[in-house]
Scaffold this motif. Structure first.
Motif, PDB file in Angstrom:
ATOM      1  N   VAL A  57       0.727  -0.966  -0.078  1.00 31.57           N
ATOM      2  CA  VAL A  57       0.042   0.050  -0.003  1.00 31.57           C
ATOM      3  C   VAL A  57       1.129   1.350  -0.059  1.00 31.57           C
ATOM      4  O   VAL A  57       2.105   1.163   0.240  1.00 31.57           O
ATOM      5  CB  VAL A  57      -0.914   0.017   1.198  1.00 31.57           C
ATOM      6  N   SER A  86      -1.398 -11.859  -1.251  1.00 31.84           N
ATOM      7  CA  SER A  86      -2.222 -11.382  -2.018  1.00 31.84           C
ATOM      8  C   SER A  86      -2.566  -9.891  -1.954  1.00 31.84           C
ATOM      9  O   SER A  86      -2.403  -9.221  -0.634  1.00 31.84           O
ATOM     10  CB  SER A  86      -3.783 -12.088  -1.568  1.00 31.84           C
ATOM     11  N   LEU A  87      -3.050  -9.019  -2.779  1.00 31.05           N
ATOM     12  CA  LEU A  87      -3.551  -7.614  -2.529  1.00 31.05           C
ATOM     13  C   LEU A  87      -4.358  -7.373  -1.435  1.00 31.05           C
ATOM     14  O   LEU A  87      -4.159  -6.523  -0.698  1.00 31.05           O
ATOM     15  CB  LEU A  87      -3.985  -7.094  -3.670  1.00 31.05           C
ATOM     16  N   GLU A  88      -5.370  -8.324  -1.235  1.00 35.56           N
ATOM     17  CA  GLU A  88      -6.437  -8.058  -0.032  1.00 35.56           C
ATOM     18  C   GLU A  88      -5.655  -8.348   1.267  1.00 35.56           C
ATOM     19  O   GLU A  88      -6.124  -7.476   2.199  1.00 35.56           O
ATOM     20  CB  GLU A  88      -7.389  -9.237  -0.018  1.00 35.56           C
ATOM     21  N   VAL A  89      -4.606  -9.272   1.486  1.00 34.24           N
ATOM     22  CA  VAL A  89      -3.986  -9.269   2.941  1.00 34.24           C
ATOM     23  C   VAL A  89      -3.290  -7.911   2.912  1.00 34.24           C
ATOM     24  O   VAL A  89      -3.255  -7.574   4.183  1.00 34.24           O
ATOM     25  CB  VAL A  89      -3.164 -10.788   2.771  1.00 34.24           C
ATOM     26  N   GLU A  91      -3.471  -4.984   1.739  1.00 29.16           N
ATOM     27  CA  GLU A  91      -4.438  -4.019   2.137  1.00 29.16           C
ATOM     28  C   GLU A  91      -5.017  -3.891   3.604  1.00 29.16           C
ATOM     29  O   GLU A  91      -5.087  -3.149   4.163  1.00 29.16           O
ATOM     30  CB  GLU A  91      -5.427  -3.617   1.040  1.00 29.16           C
ATOM     31  N   GLU A  92      -5.342  -5.202   4.113  1.00 27.07           N
ATOM     32  CA  GLU A  92      -5.800  -5.504   5.291  1.00 27.07           C
ATOM     33  C   GLU A  92      -4.978  -5.091   6.407  1.00 27.07           C
ATOM     34  O   GLU A  92      -5.302  -4.519   7.386  1.00 27.07           O
ATOM     35  CB  GLU A  92      -6.595  -6.769   5.630  1.00 27.07           C
TER      36      GLU A  92
END
Length: 195
Positions: A57, A86-89, A91-92
């Motif tokens: 990020v 992964s992008l989700e991880v 970002e989270e």
């Protein structure tokens, strides 16, 4: 006369061999005869350039800012943490990572008298110029573990945590880790620790 000529030829041969085995002068990236510049880079106080690559990020949104130090036969492209998630991880968790070419690797200029202290100060300057804040996490992979140890020694006040991933160290060194275990909690192998 024969001895003098033989000695002169021998000296000339030794001088020629010495000259032949000297490495060529380095070709600095961006110089007229050097390779082109293809990466982001910062200029260090001593005039050298350090190239880097950002992952994860944006710095403004990051909860965790870390610097990844590559191993022996690697470069800034071999960041093995954030780029593998992964992008989700990412970002989270709010992870921002920067990997850089150590001096003499990739497009970073070499330092003629490189020491571990100079490497630690280069990492500190990279963090300052990229505005990572007063504290950041540091991850060293393989031979990059030496940079982590040097930062623990020379700039411990700047580290929020340190991690060694598959470090190249001799675990049988006398006093290994004892100095740091007394002051800090240190785990290796992908565990980020807080000081």
């Amino acid at each position: 006369m024969y001895k003098e000529i033989t000695l002169l030829l021998l000296i000339g041969l030794v001088a020629w061999i010495y000259q032949a085995i000297q490495p060529p002068p380095p070709k600095i990236c961006g110089s007229p005869d050097g390779a082109p510049i293809t990466a982001n880079r910062i200029k260090l106080r001593d005039g050298r350039y350090l190239t880097y690559k950002e992952h994860g990020v944006g710095k403004e949104m990051a909860k965790h800012k870390l610097i990844f130090v590559h191993g022996f036969a690697s470069c800034r492209h071999n960041e093995a943490l954030v780029s593998q998630l992964s992008l989700e991880v990412v970002e989270e968790l709010g992870i921002y990572s920067v990997s850089f070419d150590r001096p003499g690797y990739g497009e970073s200029d070499h330092h003629p008298k490189q020491t571990l202290k100079i490497l630690a100060l280069d990492i500190q300057e990279l963090a300052d110029q990229l505005r990572l804040g007063s504290k950041f996490y540091l991850v060293g992979y393989s031979m990059g573990g030496h940079a982590v140890w040097s930062c623990l020694k020379y700039i411990p006040h700047r580290l929020a945590g340190a991690t060694l991933v598959a470090p190249v160290v001799n675990y049988w060194w006398p006093g290994f880790l004892q100095t740091y275990l007394k002051k800090h909690t240190i785990f290796s192998f992908l565990t980020i620790c807080h000081f």
